[in-house]
Enzyme design. Sequence first.
Site, PDB file in Angstrom:
ATOM      1  CB  SER A  43      -0.853   0.065   1.264  1.00 44.11           C
ATOM      2  OG  SER A  43      -1.743  -0.983   1.319  1.00 44.11           O
ATOM      3  CG  HIS A  62      -2.920  -1.327  -3.644  1.00 43.03           C
ATOM      4  ND1 HIS A  62      -3.512  -0.106  -3.458  1.00 43.03           N
ATOM      5  CD2 HIS A  62      -2.769  -1.859  -2.416  1.00 43.03           C
ATOM      6  CE1 HIS A  62      -3.706   0.090  -2.167  1.00 43.03           C
ATOM      7  NE2 HIS A  62      -3.264  -0.957  -1.526  1.00 43.03           N
ATOM      8  CD  GLU A  87      -4.933   2.445  -6.150  1.00 40.77           C
ATOM      9  OE1 GLU A  87      -5.489   3.536  -6.056  1.00 40.77           O
ATOM     10  OE2 GLU A  87      -4.038   2.082  -5.358  1.00 40.77           O
ATOM     11  CG  ASN A 101      -4.420   4.298   0.563  1.00 39.58           C
ATOM     12  OD1 ASN A 101      -5.566   4.369   1.016  1.00 39.58           O
ATOM     13  ND2 ASN A 101      -3.721   3.177   0.583  1.00 39.58           N
TER      14      ASN A 101
HETATM   15  P1  NAI Z   1      -1.465  -9.635   7.451  1.00 33.97           P
HETATM   16  O1  NAI Z   1      -0.666  -9.315   8.663  1.00 33.97           O
HETATM   17  O2  NAI Z   1      -2.901  -9.967   7.617  1.00 33.97           O
HETATM   18  O3  NAI Z   1      -0.790 -10.888   6.690  1.00 33.97           O
HETATM   19  C1  NAI Z   1       0.578 -10.968   6.399  1.00 33.97           C
HETATM   20  C2  NAI Z   1       0.945 -12.444   6.300  1.00 33.97           C
HETATM   21  O4  NAI Z   1       2.274 -12.537   5.787  1.00 33.97           O
HETATM   22  C3  NAI Z   1       0.944 -13.164   7.642  1.00 33.97           C
HETATM   23  O5  NAI Z   1       0.143 -14.321   7.544  1.00 33.97           O
HETATM   24  C4  NAI Z   1       2.418 -13.523   7.887  1.00 33.97           C
HETATM   25  O6  NAI Z   1       2.573 -14.774   8.533  1.00 33.97           O
HETATM   26  C5  NAI Z   1       2.951 -13.562   6.475  1.00 33.97           C
HETATM   27  N1  NAI Z   1       4.387 -13.303   6.382  1.00 33.97           N
HETATM   28  C6  NAI Z   1       5.121 -12.362   7.031  1.00 33.97           C
HETATM   29  N2  NAI Z   1       6.389 -12.401   6.642  1.00 33.97           N
HETATM   30  C7  NAI Z   1       6.488 -13.407   5.731  1.00 33.97           C
HETATM   31  C8  NAI Z   1       7.552 -13.927   4.954  1.00 33.97           C
HETATM   32  N3  NAI Z   1       8.781 -13.435   5.064  1.00 33.97           N
HETATM   33  N4  NAI Z   1       7.273 -14.925   4.095  1.00 33.97           N
HETATM   34  C9  NAI Z   1       6.026 -15.420   3.982  1.00 33.97           C
HETATM   35  N5  NAI Z   1       4.974 -14.965   4.700  1.00 33.97           N
HETATM   36  C10 NAI Z   1       5.210 -13.979   5.552  1.00 33.97           C
HETATM   37  O7  NAI Z   1      -1.242  -8.428   6.453  1.00 33.97           O
HETATM   38  P2  NAI Z   1      -2.243  -7.818   5.352  1.00 33.97           P
HETATM   39  O8  NAI Z   1      -3.138  -6.841   5.978  1.00 33.97           O
HETATM   40  O9  NAI Z   1      -2.809  -8.941   4.567  1.00 33.97           O
HETATM   41  O10 NAI Z   1      -1.216  -6.978   4.437  1.00 33.97           O
HETATM   42  C11 NAI Z   1      -0.308  -7.591   3.568  1.00 33.97           C
HETATM   43  C12 NAI Z   1       0.168  -6.587   2.536  1.00 33.97           C
HETATM   44  O11 NAI Z   1      -0.945  -6.054   1.831  1.00 33.97           O
HETATM   45  C13 NAI Z   1       0.940  -5.394   3.079  1.00 33.97           C
HETATM   46  O12 NAI Z   1       1.930  -5.046   2.163  1.00 33.97           O
HETATM   47  C14 NAI Z   1      -0.126  -4.302   3.148  1.00 33.97           C
HETATM   48  O13 NAI Z   1       0.424  -3.008   3.019  1.00 33.97           O
HETATM   49  C15 NAI Z   1      -0.957  -4.635   1.909  1.00 33.97           C
HETATM   50  N6  NAI Z   1      -2.342  -4.187   1.935  1.00 33.97           N
HETATM   51  C16 NAI Z   1      -3.125  -4.318   3.059  1.00 33.97           C
HETATM   52  C17 NAI Z   1      -4.452  -3.887   3.037  1.00 33.97           C
HETATM   53  C18 NAI Z   1      -5.330  -4.044   4.242  1.00 33.97           C
HETATM   54  O14 NAI Z   1      -6.385  -3.396   4.299  1.00 33.97           O
HETATM   55  N7  NAI Z   1      -4.972  -4.869   5.223  1.00 33.97           N
HETATM   56  C19 NAI Z   1      -5.049  -3.300   1.832  1.00 33.97           C
HETATM   57  C20 NAI Z   1      -4.171  -3.302   0.682  1.00 33.97           C
HETATM   58  C21 NAI Z   1      -2.873  -3.693   0.768  1.00 33.97           C
END
Ligand code: NAI
Length: 394
Positions: A116, A137, A149, A187
Site C-alpha cells: 500500500s 494493489h 490499482e 490512498n
Molecule cells: P497480514 O498481517 O494480515 O498478513 C501478512 C501475512 O504474511 C501473515 O500471515 C504472515 O505470517 C505472512 N508473512 C510475514 N512475513 C512473511 C515472509 N517473510 N514470508 C512469507 N509470509 C510472511 O497483512 P495484510 O493486511 O494482509 O497486508 C499484507 C500486505 O498487503 C501489506 O503489504 C499491506 O500493506 C498490503 N495491503 C493491506 C491492506 C489491508 O487493508 N490490510 C489493503 C491493501 C494492501
Amino acid sequence: MKIGIIGSGTMGSGIAQVAATAGCKVKLYDTNQFALDKAKAALEKILSRLIEKDRIDADEKSRIQNNISYVNDLKYLSDSDLTIEAIVENLDIKKKVFSELETYVSEKCIIASNTSSLSIASIAASLKKPERCIGIHFFNPAPLMRLVEVIPAIQTSKEVLEKSTRIISDWKKVVAVAKDTPGFIVNRVARPFYGEALRIYEEGIADFATIDESLKTLGGFRMGPFELMDFIGNDVNYTVTETVFTAFYFDPRYKPAFTQKRFAEAGYLGRKSGKGYYDYDKNGGIIIPERDYYREKDSHDKKLTQQIFDRVLVMLINEAADALFMNIASAEDIDNAMTKGVNYPKGLLAWANEKGIDWCVSKMDELYDEYREDRYRCSPLLRRMKTNGLRFEV
Ligand code: NAI
C-alpha cells in the site's frame, strides 16, 4: 494460469479466493502454519455462507477450494505465471523474499506486490530482472471490492503491464493504472476525507457526529469520516496519513492531525478496541451520542452542515484534480478508483462537473483567502479549466 500468493493473511487469502474463483490454480504460501490453517478455515466459512445465500452451489465451492493449495515453502511457487506478494509492510523483508523467489520462478513469471505504501521501484530493485516487477494493489476485502490499482514501476516493461492488466480484468476486477507515487490513487485522493474532517473538528466548528451526518446526508457517503476512521482503525489510518505526508516531502495538504494521533496513542482505535470517536457495543454496533446542537430543522445548523460538506467535498475534488494534473492516472481511472475502491457515491471529477468548475475554484480560493495556508491552494488544473470553460472528460 498458475498463481503464487505470498502471505496468507487478510489480503493474501482474499486475493487467493479471487484468483481461484476465476479458475486459476493458486498456491498460497506463508511461513506461519497457523496463518495457512486460518486462511483455509476462513475460506471454508466464506464459501459455506455463499451457498446459504444461493450465490454459489456445492460444486462451485469445491471447485474453488480445489484450486487452492496451501504451501509452506517458497520453492513450491516455482511454476507460477504470476506471483502476488502480500506479506508484512517492510521493504527489507519484501526485498529478501523477492530475491529468493526469483531464484525459483521462470524468466517469464511476473512478480507483483500488493504493497500500500512502498514504492514499486524500490521493490523491483531487489530483482535481477526488475522489468518483471509491478504493483497489483487490492482493496480490503479483496473478494468484495471491485477495484485493483495496477502500478508499473519505472523499471516495469510494457508487456508486464499489459499482461497484468489483462489477468486482473479477467478476474472481473476494475483496473485503474496508477503512477508509482505515494498512496497511488485511492490512498492519496481520499486523504482530505479524513484530514479536512479532523481539521474542522479541531477548529471547534462541529463535533464528530455533526460532521459525519453532513457527509452522509448531503453527500450520500455510506459512512462519515469519523465512523470510517473508527472502522479502519485510528492506528492504521493515522499511519497511512503520516506515511503519505512524509513521502510527499511534508506537503501541508497531507498533514496528519494531532487529534487522530492522540486517539491512536490512547488506544482509542475504533471498532476493534470498542472505543474510538464513538463507543461501540459488544457486537461492534456504533453508539451515536445525542447531539445537543444538531437539529435538522434549525436553519443555522443546516447552514453549518452545508459548509462542512462543501469544504470536505471541494478539498477531495481539488485532490482528485491535482492527481490528474500530475498525471497519476487518467480521469476515468481516478473516478473509478474512488467509486469502486472506497465506495464513494460519485466520482470526484464527475462531481466537480456537477458542482461547476467555477464553484470549485471559488470555494478553494475562499479557503485559501481565509487561512493563507498552502494546504488550501487550488490545483492549477482547476484554475486553467475555469479560464477555458472546460469540464472533466469522465
Ligand atoms: P497480514 O498481517 O494480515 O498478513 C501478512 C501475512 O504474511 C501473515 O500471515 C504472515 O505470517 C505472512 N508473512 C510475514 N512475513 C512473511 C515472509 N517473510 N514470508 C512469507 N509470509 C510472511 O497483512 P495484510 O493486511 O494482509 O497486508 C499484507 C500486505 O498487503 C501489506 O503489504 C499491506 O500493506 C498490503 N495491503 C493491506 C491492506 C489491508 O487493508 N490490510 C489493503 C491493501 C494492501
